[in-house]
Design a protein around this motif. Structure first.
Motif, PDB file in Angstrom:
ATOM      1  N   GLU A 210      39.850  45.134  40.787  1.00 36.68           N
ATOM      2  CA  GLU A 210      38.987  46.306  40.950  1.00 36.68           C
ATOM      3  C   GLU A 210      37.700  46.170  40.131  1.00 36.68           C
ATOM      4  N   ALA A 211      36.548  46.304  40.812  1.00 36.87           N
ATOM      5  CA  ALA A 211      35.247  46.148  40.150  1.00 36.87           C
ATOM      6  C   ALA A 211      35.033  47.205  39.069  1.00 36.87           C
ATOM      7  N   ASN A 212      35.477  48.442  39.322  1.00 38.60           N
ATOM      8  CA  ASN A 212      35.297  49.524  38.335  1.00 38.60           C
ATOM      9  C   ASN A 212      36.063  49.223  37.050  1.00 38.60           C
ATOM     10  N   GLU A 213      37.290  48.694  37.201  1.00 35.33           N
ATOM     11  CA  GLU A 213      38.099  48.362  36.032  1.00 35.33           C
ATOM     12  C   GLU A 213      37.467  47.208  35.259  1.00 35.33           C
ATOM     13  N   LEU A 214      36.892  46.258  35.978  1.00 37.42           N
ATOM     14  CA  LEU A 214      36.255  45.121  35.320  1.00 37.42           C
ATOM     15  C   LEU A 214      35.021  45.561  34.537  1.00 37.42           C
ATOM     16  N   GLU A 215      34.309  46.552  35.050  1.00 38.35           N
ATOM     17  CA  GLU A 215      33.148  47.094  34.332  1.00 38.35           C
ATOM     18  C   GLU A 215      33.561  47.758  33.023  1.00 38.35           C
ATOM     19  N   LYS A 216      34.688  48.470  33.037  1.00 36.19           N
ATOM     20  CA  LYS A 216      35.196  49.109  31.815  1.00 36.19           C
ATOM     21  C   LYS A 216      35.591  48.064  30.778  1.00 36.19           C
ATOM     22  N   ASP A 232      29.425  36.454  31.422  1.00 34.87           N
ATOM     23  CA  ASP A 232      30.228  36.401  32.644  1.00 34.87           C
ATOM     24  C   ASP A 232      31.625  36.945  32.352  1.00 34.87           C
ATOM     25  N   ILE A 233      32.216  37.584  33.343  1.00 34.97           N
ATOM     26  CA  ILE A 233      33.576  38.103  33.183  1.00 34.97           C
ATOM     27  C   ILE A 233      34.293  38.071  34.541  1.00 34.97           C
ATOM     28  N   LYS A 234      35.551  37.630  34.516  1.00 32.22           N
ATOM     29  CA  LYS A 234      36.369  37.568  35.726  1.00 32.22           C
ATOM     30  C   LYS A 234      37.744  38.143  35.420  1.00 32.22           C
ATOM     31  N   GLY A 235      38.378  38.672  36.448  1.00 32.57           N
ATOM     32  CA  GLY A 235      39.719  39.230  36.272  1.00 32.57           C
ATOM     33  C   GLY A 235      40.588  38.960  37.488  1.00 32.57           C
ATOM     34  N   ARG A 236      41.879  38.788  37.257  1.00 31.67           N
ATOM     35  CA  ARG A 236      42.849  38.656  38.330  1.00 31.67           C
ATOM     36  C   ARG A 236      44.185  39.173  37.835  1.00 31.67           C
ATOM     37  N   LEU A 237      45.087  39.379  38.752  1.00 26.11           N
ATOM     38  CA  LEU A 237      46.385  39.939  38.402  1.00 26.11           C
ATOM     39  C   LEU A 237      47.485  38.912  38.616  1.00 26.11           C
ATOM     40  N   SER A 238      48.452  38.924  37.715  1.00 25.53           N
ATOM     41  CA  SER A 238      49.661  38.127  37.871  1.00 25.53           C
ATOM     42  C   SER A 238      50.828  39.092  37.738  1.00 25.53           C
ATOM     43  N   ASN A 240      52.185  42.468  37.238  1.00 27.65           N
ATOM     44  CA  ASN A 240      51.578  43.664  36.641  1.00 27.65           C
ATOM     45  C   ASN A 240      50.709  43.316  35.434  1.00 27.65           C
ATOM     46  N   GLN A 241      50.456  42.018  35.230  1.00 28.00           N
ATOM     47  CA  GLN A 241      49.689  41.579  34.079  1.00 28.00           C
ATOM     48  C   GLN A 241      48.274  41.151  34.471  1.00 28.00           C
ATOM     49  N   PRO A 242      47.234  41.847  33.964  1.00 23.67           N
ATOM     50  CA  PRO A 242      45.859  41.413  34.230  1.00 23.67           C
ATOM     51  C   PRO A 242      45.493  40.213  33.358  1.00 23.67           C
ATOM     52  N   LEU A 243      44.779  39.263  33.933  1.00 22.41           N
ATOM     53  CA  LEU A 243      44.308  38.082  33.211  1.00 22.41           C
ATOM     54  C   LEU A 243      42.781  38.105  33.226  1.00 22.41           C
ATOM     55  N   ILE A 244      42.176  38.005  32.049  1.00 28.41           N
ATOM     56  CA  ILE A 244      40.720  38.134  31.921  1.00 28.41           C
ATOM     57  C   ILE A 244      40.109  36.858  31.355  1.00 28.41           C
ATOM     58  N   ASP A 245      39.011  36.425  31.979  1.00 21.81           N
ATOM     59  CA  ASP A 245      38.205  35.301  31.479  1.00 21.81           C
ATOM     60  C   ASP A 245      36.795  35.824  31.269  1.00 21.81           C
ATOM     61  N   ALA A 246      36.255  35.640  30.049  1.00 26.79           N
ATOM     62  CA  ALA A 246      34.915  36.150  29.749  1.00 26.79           C
ATOM     63  C   ALA A 246      34.134  35.146  28.907  1.00 26.79           C
ATOM     64  N   THR A 247      32.837  35.107  29.142  1.00 26.44           N
ATOM     65  CA  THR A 247      31.929  34.279  28.348  1.00 26.44           C
ATOM     66  C   THR A 247      30.969  35.209  27.624  1.00 26.44           C
ATOM     67  N   ILE A 248      30.902  35.067  26.295  1.00 20.26           N
ATOM     68  CA  ILE A 248      30.055  35.961  25.504  1.00 20.26           C
ATOM     69  C   ILE A 248      29.035  35.157  24.686  1.00 20.26           C
ATOM     70  N   PHE A 249      27.911  35.803  24.373  1.00 19.58           N
ATOM     71  CA  PHE A 249      26.910  35.223  23.487  1.00 19.58           C
ATOM     72  C   PHE A 249      27.068  35.838  22.099  1.00 19.58           C
ATOM     73  N   ALA A 279      43.828  37.101  27.535  1.00 19.43           N
ATOM     74  CA  ALA A 279      42.378  37.047  27.729  1.00 19.43           C
ATOM     75  C   ALA A 279      41.850  35.736  27.152  1.00 19.43           C
ATOM     76  N   HIS A 280      40.993  35.078  27.908  1.00 19.90           N
ATOM     77  CA  HIS A 280      40.385  33.836  27.465  1.00 19.90           C
ATOM     78  C   HIS A 280      38.893  34.135  27.245  1.00 19.90           C
ATOM     79  N   ILE A 281      38.468  34.034  25.987  1.00 18.56           N
ATOM     80  CA  ILE A 281      37.082  34.352  25.613  1.00 18.56           C
ATOM     81  C   ILE A 281      36.351  33.058  25.227  1.00 18.56           C
ATOM     82  N   HIS A 282      35.293  32.749  25.978  1.00 23.37           N
ATOM     83  CA  HIS A 282      34.489  31.557  25.698  1.00 23.37           C
ATOM     84  C   HIS A 282      33.210  32.001  24.981  1.00 23.37           C
ATOM     85  N   ILE A 283      32.867  31.285  23.901  1.00 22.67           N
ATOM     86  CA  ILE A 283      31.705  31.666  23.087  1.00 22.67           C
ATOM     87  C   ILE A 283      30.553  30.683  23.301  1.00 22.67           C
ATOM     88  N   GLU A 284      29.330  31.255  23.430  1.00 23.05           N
ATOM     89  CA  GLU A 284      28.114  30.461  23.519  1.00 23.05           C
ATOM     90  C   GLU A 284      27.065  31.038  22.559  1.00 23.05           C
TER      91      GLU A 284
END
Length: 286
Positions: A210-216, A232-238, A240-249, A279-284
């Protein structure tokens, strides 16, 4: 490590299996002795539902298995597969009900059944309604999509039994067209229920989120101290478990330890605010 919430979900699956076997036995026995083909067909339908409930039970059991060498994200999607199977079975049952109702409309059964068959059908509808309420409540408590699918199957069977009652009553009083018309309506409702389950499971299996949930979630990450910008941020479900991948500065002058502390704070916030455990957080550098 065993998921205690999913372990509770097994109770709901076992309840469905036991109830279906019990009701199928009664319906087949009474349907034969009372001369009601409608009640016998409903009993055979319940035997089919045992298969769907067993699929849900297996899915819940597999989903509890911890991550291993070949399943680094765990086995949560086994629940989704179980929901998919349950949805296919429910849709098949609904389609069979519609086809049977059309055949019955053009070739009505004129045999007068014993009214006892109608009371058995009503008893079955009431029992399945309570099973539906129990499984629906439990599925929301533990976040089990497979058990929620089982609950929808329970509700569909309660409707089928009500349709059987209407048909038997109509045949008893000589209103032969009432049975096929009611059965067709019930069949359409069952197919729509199955479509809702299938749509949700296919959405998840194709990594929909859900795009709204990803925005939150993105807002939570961006407000974490030390985060300059979410690239960048991505999400998917496994399951009932959400999995999040994000790249932050972050500030390029920070040490590795300081940057790591920021990611740990992000993970804590995601867990407390969104119940995200992975959640997998990549740092740049910013």
């Amino acid at each position: 490590m065993v998921n205690k919430d999913l372990k509770k979900g097994e109770k709901g699956a076992w309840l469905s299996i036991g109830t279906y076997i019990f009701l199928a036995s009664i319906k087949l026995l009474v349907g034969y002795t009372a001369g009601s083909s409608a009640l016998s067909a409903d009993g055979l339908n319940n035997l089919t539902d045992v298969v769907a409930s067993v699929a849900v039970l297996i899915g819940i059991k597999i989903a509890q298995k911890p991550a291993d060498e070949n399943h680094k994200y765990g086995h949560s999607r086994a629940e989704t597969i179980a929901s998919l199977l349950a949805g296919i079975i429910i849709f098949t049952v609904g389609l069979q009900v519609i086809i049977s109702s059309v055949q019955l409309f053009f070739n009505p059964i004129l045999t007068k059944p014993n009214i006892l068959a109608a009371f058995i059908g009503l008893f079955s509808a009431v029992v399945m309604f309570f099973v539906y309420r129990f499984n629906k409540k439990l599925s929301k408590q533990i976040g089990s999509k497979a058990l929620y699918s089982a609950a929808q199957d329970n509700r569909a069977d309660a409707l089928v039994s009500l349709g059987t009652v209407v048909g038997i009553t109509g045949a008893y009083f000589g209103i032969v067209w009432l049975d096929p018309v009611t059965a067709a309506i019930v069949g359409i409702i069952i197919c729509l229920t199955a479509w809702g389950i299938l749509k949700d499971t296919v959405y998840e299996l194709t990594d929909g989120f859900e795009a709204n949930e990803l925005e939150k979630i993105e807002e939570t990450i961006s407000k974490t101290p030390g985060v300059e910008f979410v690239k960048d941020i991505k999400g998917r479900l496994s399951g009932n478990q959400p999995l999040i991948d994000a790249t932050i500065f972050v500030d390029p002058s920070l040490t590795i330890n300081e940057s790591h502390e920021i990611t740990e704070e992000i993970e804590k916030r995601l867990l407390s605010l969104h119940n995200i455990k992975q959640a997998h957080i990549h740092i740049e550098p910013f």
